[in-house]
Design a protein around this motif. Sequence first.
Motif: not given
Length: 206
Positions: A57-86
């Motif tokens: 589960g921890l690996a799942f969560g860390l991969l979620s942060i990674l994917r949200s950071t390198i391939a962000p969508t409009l709502t990726s900021f809720v999964f990654s502290p490194f994303v700013t959108i709009g």
Amino acid sequence: MKTKALTLLGVLLAVEALLFFTPLGFIPLGFMNATTSHIPVIIGAIFLGPIGGGILGLAFGLLSILRSTIAPTLTSFVFSPFVTIGGMSGNFYSIIIAVVPRILIGVFSYYAYAICTKYKLKDTLKYAIAGVVGSLTNTIFVMSMIYIFFAEPYANAIGKETSALFGFIIGIVGTQGVPEAIIAAIIVSMVCKILRIIFKNNFKLE
């Protein structure tokens, strides 16, 4: 036993990564794409116990942060502290949303399976119930935490009024969470029956 457990853990971690970064992590249902990324966590919990399930589960969560950071969508900021959108930015709560529910998948799936085992349910039913519990744990906790920590920015990102967000989230749980839980129950049951034949006995990562 420990070697078998570590081997299975390694295989499931590899499968988790494969699902995250390929189309195999999504099953098109026409009206939605159902994720399958939580399935290795559920299977790991059944065979490896809550520790193994929690690690997956921890690996799942860390991969979620990674994917949200390198391939962000409009709502990726809720999964990654490194994303700013709009103008909407992730923060420490993004890590909580990405990681905590995913660790809980492993914990809740294991105890659902353990309770079913205590009451001597058939193996197929035990696996299916663990699959449903694990999948709904992911959906309900993630969406609840989004509502708690990011209600206004998330509503803005998806073009909803904040006052309508709760109803929208309930709709997500029903229209996306339930189909994903059904798919999880089917796949987990099929895979676990095969793994039971291969490994014969349970072994926990302790």
